[in-house]
Each structure stands twice: as C-alpha cells, then as structure tokens.
Design a protein around this motif. Structure first.
Motif, PDB file in Angstrom:
ATOM      1  N   ARG A   1       0.851  -1.194   0.000  1.00  0.00           N
ATOM      2  CA  ARG A   1       0.000   0.000   0.000  1.00  0.00           C
ATOM      3  C   ARG A   1       0.878   1.233   0.000  1.00  0.00           C
ATOM      4  O   ARG A   1       1.970   1.222   0.566  1.00  0.00           O
ATOM      5  CB  ARG A   1      -0.897  -0.008   1.239  1.00  0.00           C
ATOM      6  CG  ARG A   1      -1.844   1.169   1.362  1.00  0.00           C
ATOM      7  CD  ARG A   1      -2.779   0.983   2.533  1.00  0.00           C
ATOM      8  NE  ARG A   1      -3.672   2.107   2.695  1.00  0.00           N
ATOM      9  CZ  ARG A   1      -4.641   2.173   3.605  1.00  0.00           C
ATOM     10  NH1 ARG A   1      -4.817   1.154   4.426  1.00  0.00           N
ATOM     11  NH2 ARG A   1      -5.416   3.233   3.683  1.00  0.00           N
ATOM     12  N   ILE A   2       0.395   2.290  -0.667  1.00  0.00           N
ATOM     13  CA  ILE A   2       1.080   3.577  -0.678  1.00  0.00           C
ATOM     14  C   ILE A   2       0.047   4.673  -0.412  1.00  0.00           C
ATOM     15  O   ILE A   2      -0.994   4.726  -1.074  1.00  0.00           O
ATOM     16  CB  ILE A   2       1.800   3.833  -2.015  1.00  0.00           C
ATOM     17  CG1 ILE A   2       3.009   2.889  -2.144  1.00  0.00           C
ATOM     18  CG2 ILE A   2       2.266   5.283  -2.110  1.00  0.00           C
ATOM     19  CD1 ILE A   2       3.821   3.109  -3.406  1.00  0.00           C
ATOM     20  N   ASP A   3       0.330   5.528   0.564  1.00  0.00           N
ATOM     21  CA  ASP A   3      -0.544   6.650   0.899  1.00  0.00           C
ATOM     22  C   ASP A   3       0.282   7.920   0.966  1.00  0.00           C
ATOM     23  O   ASP A   3       1.519   7.880   1.042  1.00  0.00           O
ATOM     24  CB  ASP A   3      -1.250   6.409   2.241  1.00  0.00           C
ATOM     25  CG  ASP A   3      -2.096   5.154   2.230  1.00  0.00           C
ATOM     26  OD1 ASP A   3      -3.011   5.076   1.409  1.00  0.00           O
ATOM     27  OD2 ASP A   3      -1.827   4.251   3.038  1.00  0.00           O
ATOM     28  N   TYR A   4      -0.434   9.061   0.988  1.00  0.00           N
ATOM     29  CA  TYR A   4       0.223  10.371   1.010  1.00  0.00           C
ATOM     30  C   TYR A   4      -0.407  11.230   2.093  1.00  0.00           C
ATOM     31  O   TYR A   4      -1.590  11.105   2.413  1.00  0.00           O
ATOM     32  CB  TYR A   4       0.086  11.079  -0.343  1.00  0.00           C
ATOM     33  CG  TYR A   4       0.629  10.289  -1.516  1.00  0.00           C
ATOM     34  CD1 TYR A   4       1.945  10.454  -1.945  1.00  0.00           C
ATOM     35  CD2 TYR A   4      -0.171   9.382  -2.191  1.00  0.00           C
ATOM     36  CE1 TYR A   4       2.439   9.739  -3.018  1.00  0.00           C
ATOM     37  CE2 TYR A   4       0.320   8.656  -3.261  1.00  0.00           C
ATOM     38  CZ  TYR A   4       1.627   8.841  -3.672  1.00  0.00           C
ATOM     39  OH  TYR A   4       2.126   8.131  -4.735  1.00  0.00           O
ATOM     40  N   PHE A   5       0.421  12.120   2.625  1.00  0.00           N
ATOM     41  CA  PHE A   5      -0.054  13.114   3.574  1.00  0.00           C
ATOM     42  C   PHE A   5       0.529  14.462   3.179  1.00  0.00           C
ATOM     43  O   PHE A   5       1.743  14.632   3.138  1.00  0.00           O
ATOM     44  CB  PHE A   5       0.363  12.746   4.999  1.00  0.00           C
ATOM     45  CG  PHE A   5       0.029  13.778   6.020  1.00  0.00           C
ATOM     46  CD1 PHE A   5      -1.288  14.106   6.296  1.00  0.00           C
ATOM     47  CD2 PHE A   5       1.027  14.449   6.707  1.00  0.00           C
ATOM     48  CE1 PHE A   5      -1.603  15.074   7.238  1.00  0.00           C
ATOM     49  CE2 PHE A   5       0.729  15.413   7.649  1.00  0.00           C
ATOM     50  CZ  PHE A   5      -0.598  15.723   7.913  1.00  0.00           C
ATOM     51  N   VAL A   6      -0.351  15.406   2.869  1.00  0.00           N
ATOM     52  CA  VAL A   6       0.056  16.704   2.339  1.00  0.00           C
ATOM     53  C   VAL A   6       0.003  17.743   3.447  1.00  0.00           C
ATOM     54  O   VAL A   6      -0.993  17.839   4.175  1.00  0.00           O
ATOM     55  CB  VAL A   6      -0.853  17.132   1.170  1.00  0.00           C
ATOM     56  CG1 VAL A   6      -0.390  18.467   0.589  1.00  0.00           C
ATOM     57  CG2 VAL A   6      -0.882  16.059   0.092  1.00  0.00           C
ATOM     58  N   VAL A   7       1.077  18.517   3.566  1.00  0.00           N
ATOM     59  CA  VAL A   7       1.131  19.641   4.500  1.00  0.00           C
ATOM     60  C   VAL A   7       1.400  20.893   3.673  1.00  0.00           C
ATOM     61  O   VAL A   7       2.500  21.082   3.163  1.00  0.00           O
ATOM     62  CB  VAL A   7       2.239  19.453   5.563  1.00  0.00           C
ATOM     63  CG1 VAL A   7       2.231  20.629   6.541  1.00  0.00           C
ATOM     64  CG2 VAL A   7       2.061  18.137   6.297  1.00  0.00           C
ATOM     65  N   MET A   8       0.374  21.728   3.525  1.00  0.00           N
ATOM     66  CA  MET A   8       0.527  22.951   2.753  1.00  0.00           C
ATOM     67  C   MET A   8       1.271  23.999   3.577  1.00  0.00           C
ATOM     68  O   MET A   8       1.303  23.945   4.809  1.00  0.00           O
ATOM     69  CB  MET A   8      -0.844  23.493   2.336  1.00  0.00           C
ATOM     70  CG  MET A   8      -1.682  22.508   1.529  1.00  0.00           C
ATOM     71  SD  MET A   8      -0.884  21.970  -0.004  1.00  0.00           S
ATOM     72  CE  MET A   8      -0.736  23.541  -0.866  1.00  0.00           C
ATOM     73  N   ASP A   9       1.863  24.949   2.898  1.00  0.00           N
ATOM     74  CA  ASP A   9       2.576  26.021   3.584  1.00  0.00           C
ATOM     75  C   ASP A   9       1.587  26.830   4.417  1.00  0.00           C
ATOM     76  O   ASP A   9       0.591  27.345   3.916  1.00  0.00           O
ATOM     77  CB  ASP A   9       3.264  26.923   2.551  1.00  0.00           C
ATOM     78  CG  ASP A   9       4.222  27.896   3.206  1.00  0.00           C
ATOM     79  OD1 ASP A   9       4.703  27.579   4.303  1.00  0.00           O
ATOM     80  OD2 ASP A   9       4.479  28.967   2.624  1.00  0.00           O
TER      81      ASP A   9
ATOM     82  N   LEU B   1      -3.709   8.150  -4.091  1.00  0.00           N
ATOM     83  CA  LEU B   1      -3.157   8.974  -5.166  1.00  0.00           C
ATOM     84  C   LEU B   1      -4.197   9.939  -5.731  1.00  0.00           C
ATOM     85  O   LEU B   1      -3.907  11.125  -5.955  1.00  0.00           O
ATOM     86  CB  LEU B   1      -2.605   8.073  -6.272  1.00  0.00           C
ATOM     87  CG  LEU B   1      -1.911   8.788  -7.417  1.00  0.00           C
ATOM     88  CD1 LEU B   1      -0.635   9.468  -6.941  1.00  0.00           C
ATOM     89  CD2 LEU B   1      -1.594   7.820  -8.554  1.00  0.00           C
ATOM     90  N   ARG B   2      -5.417   9.468  -5.952  1.00  0.00           N
ATOM     91  CA  ARG B   2      -6.453  10.332  -6.520  1.00  0.00           C
ATOM     92  C   ARG B   2      -6.811  11.469  -5.563  1.00  0.00           C
ATOM     93  O   ARG B   2      -6.909  12.631  -5.962  1.00  0.00           O
ATOM     94  CB  ARG B   2      -7.697   9.502  -6.839  1.00  0.00           C
ATOM     95  CG  ARG B   2      -8.856  10.320  -7.414  1.00  0.00           C
ATOM     96  CD  ARG B   2     -10.085   9.452  -7.578  1.00  0.00           C
ATOM     97  NE  ARG B   2     -10.495   8.874  -6.314  1.00  0.00           N
ATOM     98  CZ  ARG B   2     -11.224   9.515  -5.412  1.00  0.00           C
ATOM     99  NH1 ARG B   2     -11.601  10.782  -5.622  1.00  0.00           N
ATOM    100  NH2 ARG B   2     -11.585   8.919  -4.293  1.00  0.00           N
ATOM    101  N   GLU B   3      -6.986  11.157  -4.289  1.00  0.00           N
ATOM    102  CA  GLU B   3      -7.325  12.185  -3.313  1.00  0.00           C
ATOM    103  C   GLU B   3      -6.187  13.186  -3.137  1.00  0.00           C
ATOM    104  O   GLU B   3      -6.433  14.384  -2.954  1.00  0.00           O
ATOM    105  CB  GLU B   3      -7.657  11.529  -1.980  1.00  0.00           C
ATOM    106  CG  GLU B   3      -8.903  10.665  -2.008  1.00  0.00           C
ATOM    107  CD  GLU B   3      -9.063   9.852  -0.741  1.00  0.00           C
ATOM    108  OE1 GLU B   3     -10.211   9.500  -0.397  1.00  0.00           O
ATOM    109  OE2 GLU B   3      -8.046   9.555  -0.086  1.00  0.00           O
ATOM    110  N   THR B   4      -4.954  12.704  -3.234  1.00  0.00           N
ATOM    111  CA  THR B   4      -3.812  13.611  -3.136  1.00  0.00           C
ATOM    112  C   THR B   4      -3.787  14.575  -4.308  1.00  0.00           C
ATOM    113  O   THR B   4      -3.546  15.785  -4.128  1.00  0.00           O
ATOM    114  CB  THR B   4      -2.504  12.804  -3.088  1.00  0.00           C
ATOM    115  OG1 THR B   4      -2.551  11.901  -1.981  1.00  0.00           O
ATOM    116  CG2 THR B   4      -1.305  13.726  -2.938  1.00  0.00           C
TER     117      THR B   4
END
Length: 253
Positions: free
Chosen positions: A128-136, A152-155
């Motif tokens: 499995r591969i997931d992402y966590f985005v932290v915007m400035d 990937l799609r939600e990211t």
C-alpha cells in the motif's frame, strides 16, 4: 509535538518499522512454544509431588511424559529462533534519494525528483502507498491521524484545489498492489514523484507512506518526506547556485 520548520523533519518519523507479522509463521509457532512450555512446567511440578498427592485431582492429569515433551519444546524453540533469524535476513531495507533533475517537468528549470529502492537481500512486494500533504501555513501538532492519509487520486485533488497543476507542477507515480521492489544490490531508485519550484514554495511537506511485504509475510513501513532537502542551499540546482568566484589573473609587466 511542535511544528517542524520547512525543510526539516516533519511530524512523522521516517524510520523503517515492522507493522505486522505473519500470524501463521510467527504467532502460531510462538503460541505452540508457550503451550509446550506451560505443559513442561506442569509435568515438572507434578513429578515432584508426593505419590499420595498425585492420586488426587487435578494432579492425576498427565499431559505428556517429560522426555518427549522436552524434545518437542527444544524443536519448537529452535523453529521460533530460526524463523526470527530468517525474517531478519529477508527483511527489506527501504531507502530513498532526492535530487534536482532536468527534463522531469515542462520547462527548462530542473525539478525535484524523489525515488525509493530496496537495499535488502531479497525482494519485497508493495502492499500500500498513501500520502499526507502539508501545505505552507498548515498547523499540525501530534501524530498524523489515520484518516489524514490519502490515496493517489485524493492527493491529486488536494493539490489541484491548492492551485497546482498536474504534469506541470508535479507528477506522482502510480504503484499497483504487489509491485516488486527488487533487491538489485545497487542504489538505483524507482521514481515516486517530481516537483517544480512552484510546488516546493506552496507545499511544506509531502509525506509518502509505503508498506511492503517481505518473503515471510511480514509487513514493513517507511514514511518519506518527498520534499525533504529541496529547500536546502546545498541541494540547489547549478543554475540556482551562487555565481562562481572569479580569480584575477596577474598580467606580465
């Protein structure tokens, strides 16, 4: 946990860890070893009691003679230790590498490219591969909640909503379940994403959580900040670095 400054360690640790063991190859032998150990203790205690006491319940119960029980216990202990040693041998070593590379995105500027590789001795399969985005400007304290990890799609949707354009500001690779991370014995990486200067300015951190399964069925996890080091002056591309120093050449009189 306090907020991490840009370019430094984020709110999650990037150390590799084992998150799940194969229940049939680890839990079952360990349970069998514990059961045999408990039976051996029962038989030892029972064998040291007076004959009159062993004639009454529950000491009348004989589960197994001590000699074959001790042999089975030794075999089970050897199996558990052998499994642990083999699991350590086939354990993948998940690594990553990032650098500015030309030609990854449209335009003449170099893009920040991040790749992963398996430095172990045996192959592993992506689970499995997931992402966590932290915007400035985002504030984040404490551990990352599980529902904050995106696919990937939600990211992509999150980044597009922030004004970033796919294939121009960023590219993310898609990995299918079971994708093999081959133990090649080299430092060649498999690219997971490319990011433009504009992306690096707007996104403080992009954490990639990769989970892989090794040859004995154990699941390992590592979290990589794909933008770690992108803002460091020592990693800047050549065209963005300081101008070269000019040394005056003395002229003959």
């Amino acid at each position: 946990m306090r907020n991490a400054p840009p370019g430094r360690d984020g709110p999650v640790s990037d150390a590799q860890r084992r998150i799940r063991r194969n229940p049939w190859l680890f839990t079952a032998p360990l349970v069998l070893l514990c059961v045999l150990g408990a039976v051996l203790v029962w038989e030892v205690v029972r064998g040291n009691l007076p004959e009159a006491t062993r004639a009454h319940w529950p000491w009348r119960l004989q589960l197994m003679p001590e000699e074959p029980l001790a042999s089975l216990l030794a075999v089970a202990a050897g199996g558990v230790l052998a499994r642990a040693q083999y699991a350590r041998t086939v354990r993948p070593i998940l690594g990553w590498r990032s650098d500015y590379v030309a030609g990854e995105l449209p335009g003449d500027a170099k893009a920040w490219s991040t790749g992963v590789f398996n430095g172990g001795q045996h192959n592993a399969a992506v689970h499995r591969i997931d992402y966590f985005v932290v915007m400035d400007g985002d504030a984040l304290d404490g551990p990352v909640p599980e529902d904050a990890w995106l696919d990937l799609r939600e990211t992509g949707e999150r980044l597009v909503a922030a004004g970033l354009q796919p294939a121009r500001d960023f590219r993310l690779a898609l990995f299918g379940a079971g994708f093999p991370l081959v133990a090649t014995g080299t430092y060649e990486t498999i690219k997971v994403g490319s990011f433009s200067k504009r992306f690096i300015e707007k996104v403080r951190a992009l954490h990639l959580r990769i989970q892989v399964v090794d040859s004995v069925g154990d699941t390992h996890e590592r979290i990589v900040d794909c933008l770690k080091g992108a803002r460091e002056p020592v990693g800047a591309p050549v065209e963005q670095g300081p101008p070269p120093l000019t040394v005056p050449v003395p002229r003959a009189p």
